[in-house]
Scaffold this motif. Structure first.
Motif, short mmCIF file in Angstrom:
data_model
loop_
_atom_site.label_atom_id
_atom_site.label_comp_id
_atom_site.label_asym_id
_atom_site.label_seq_id
_atom_site.Cartn_x
_atom_site.Cartn_y
_atom_site.Cartn_z
N CYS A 23 0.87 -1.37 -0.04
CA CYS A 23 -0.06 -0.02 0.28
C CYS A 23 0.89 1.24 -0.16
N VAL A 24 0.03 2.42 -0.37
CA VAL A 24 0.62 3.89 -0.05
C VAL A 24 -0.50 4.65 0.86
N SER A 25 0.53 5.72 0.87
CA SER A 25 -0.10 6.57 2.18
C SER A 25 0.12 8.11 1.89
N ALA A 26 -0.91 8.83 2.19
CA ALA A 26 -0.59 10.57 2.32
C ALA A 26 0.48 10.73 3.21
N ASP A 27 1.01 9.61 4.07
CA ASP A 27 1.02 10.11 5.10
C ASP A 27 2.48 9.21 5.09
N ASP A 28 2.91 9.03 6.88
CA ASP A 28 4.26 8.62 6.86
C ASP A 28 3.54 7.67 7.70
#
Length: 143
Positions: A23-28
């Motif tokens: 997955c990827v996230s807009a947050d760390d």
């Protein structure tokens, strides 16, 4: 600041590929963070990559970050890998791919304190999902 460390002592995802995602996230994202995977990435070349979203209040279908790899060191817009060997400083920078798994009943997982939020005190015996945060928080009762 140290980041979450996870030890996946005994998890079903080790033997069942369907319980693993990227997955990827807009947050760390720290190891041990929990999130929902509601949609797939719309970025070209990422058709099998999911988007990690903070819990909106659901307690089911949660996933947990469990990425291995070298520690990222960020300086301005540059990211360097492997400069820091302390696993407590490992996290995935926003927008970078993160390995995750879906915890199952009977999984045995060890998390460092940095992967857990605050809670109701020393009597707390359960780590539970809390809406609006990536960290599990301590509670006196299971949810």
């Amino acid at each position: 600041m140290s980041h979450g460390v996870i030890v996946a002592n005994k998890i079903r995802a080790t033997d069942v590929d369907a319980l693993n995602r990227v997955c990827v996230s807009a947050d760390d994202i720290d190891n041990g963070f929990v999130f929902e995977l509601l949609t797939r990435s719309t970025t070209t070349g990422e058709s099998e990559v999911w988007v990690a979203t903070k819990s909106g209040g659901t307690l089911t279908n949660m996933w947990m970050a469990k990425s291995a790899g070298p520690v990222s060191t960020v300086s301005g817009s540059n990211e360097f890998l492997g400069l820091d060997s302390d696993i407590r400083n490992f996290y995935k920078v926003a927008g970078k791919m993160v390995d995750c798994f879906k915890p199952q009943v009977s999984d045995i997982i060890t998390l460092s304190a940095d992967a857990l939020g605050t809670g109701t005190g020393a009597a707390s015996a359960y780590a539970v999902v809390t809406s609006g945060t990536y960290k599990l928080t301590w509670a006196a009762n299971a949810v």
